[in-house]
Motif scaffolding. Sequence first.
Motif, short mmCIF file in Angstrom:
data_model
loop_
_atom_site.label_atom_id
_atom_site.label_comp_id
_atom_site.label_asym_id
_atom_site.label_seq_id
_atom_site.Cartn_x
_atom_site.Cartn_y
_atom_site.Cartn_z
N LEU A 6 77.92 47.44 14.55
CA LEU A 6 78.29 48.83 14.26
C LEU A 6 78.33 49.00 12.74
CD1 LEU A 6 79.57 51.66 14.87
CD2 LEU A 6 81.79 50.48 14.85
N THR A 7 77.60 50.00 12.24
CA THR A 7 77.61 50.32 10.81
C THR A 7 78.18 51.72 10.63
OG1 THR A 7 75.67 48.94 10.39
CG2 THR A 7 76.20 50.61 8.73
N GLY A 56 78.82 54.27 0.72
CA GLY A 56 79.07 52.88 1.09
C GLY A 56 79.09 52.72 2.61
N THR A 57 79.00 51.48 3.04
CA THR A 57 79.01 51.18 4.48
C THR A 57 79.97 50.03 4.77
OG1 THR A 57 77.19 49.59 4.31
CG2 THR A 57 76.61 51.90 4.77
N ILE A 58 80.40 49.97 6.02
CA ILE A 58 81.09 48.79 6.54
C ILE A 58 80.44 48.42 7.87
CG2 ILE A 58 83.31 49.25 5.42
CD1 ILE A 58 84.32 50.30 8.13
N LEU A 110 88.49 50.46 3.51
CA LEU A 110 88.03 51.45 2.54
C LEU A 110 86.51 51.53 2.56
CD1 LEU A 110 88.76 53.38 0.15
CD2 LEU A 110 88.41 51.39 -1.35
N VAL A 111 85.99 52.78 2.67
CA VAL A 111 84.54 53.01 2.59
C VAL A 111 84.31 54.02 1.46
CG1 VAL A 111 82.45 53.64 3.85
CG2 VAL A 111 84.43 52.75 5.10
N SER A 125 81.59 62.64 -0.48
CA SER A 125 81.72 62.39 -1.93
C SER A 125 83.05 61.75 -2.29
CB SER A 125 81.56 63.72 -2.70
OG SER A 125 82.50 64.68 -2.23
N ASN A 126 83.90 61.47 -1.29
CA ASN A 126 85.20 60.85 -1.54
C ASN A 126 85.36 59.59 -0.70
OD1 ASN A 126 86.20 63.00 -3.26
ND2 ASN A 126 86.41 64.23 -1.41
N PRO A 127 86.11 58.61 -1.23
CA PRO A 127 86.36 57.41 -0.42
C PRO A 127 87.31 57.71 0.74
CG PRO A 127 87.58 57.31 -2.49
CD PRO A 127 86.71 58.53 -2.57
#
Length: 199
Positions: free
Chosen positions: A126-127, A61-63, A56-57, A133-135
């Motif tokens: 890797l980012t 947000g970032t992963i 989930l991002v 505006s939505n997850p």
Amino acid sequence: MITGLIYDIMKMLKRGYIILIAGGVLTVAGIVISATAAGSLAGQFLQENTIIGQTLVRPSGTINASLQIDDNSRPLTVALRYEPESANITLRETVIDPFGRIINTNEFSKDFFTTFKANTVGKFTLTILNQGSNPVNVDGIFGYMPFVGENNQVNLSPLNSILTGISLFIIGIIAMAVGIVFAIIDRRRENRRQPPLTR
């Protein structure tokens, strides 16, 4: 002595049974070769890639996913997809080398695939940034694709052993079918040659 024994056994067996046995051997060999090659390829794939699975991002947000690179002669691959797809969602992928330099960055709003050369060896990061505006749930692969070789050329050599095994399997099945046919023909001939019973 062993050669003579084998010859005697071959004389005792009819041609249909010989073909049937040979077909069975080829079928088993094909299965073993294919399974071994597929297992080796899968192990190599898991070792050389970082798998991103349904992560989930949230908006803004970032992963991150990291990968240790020991061979920079092969191109790196980033393959990503996300759900749900929406016109309001844009993601950005950025790959940073061990020295903090950006070596690859792209924005995308649908399934994404790219390859690029690493400039050095070491730990790459890797980012993935959610600019929408939505997850979203992201999954993908960061690393080496087995079928992409140097200069982004398609490389099917990892499949050679698997294809060899499949070919042996198919030939074995055909040989077994032919062996069954010959065995039936030989059995009918034997039945015709048998003299009638006399009382």
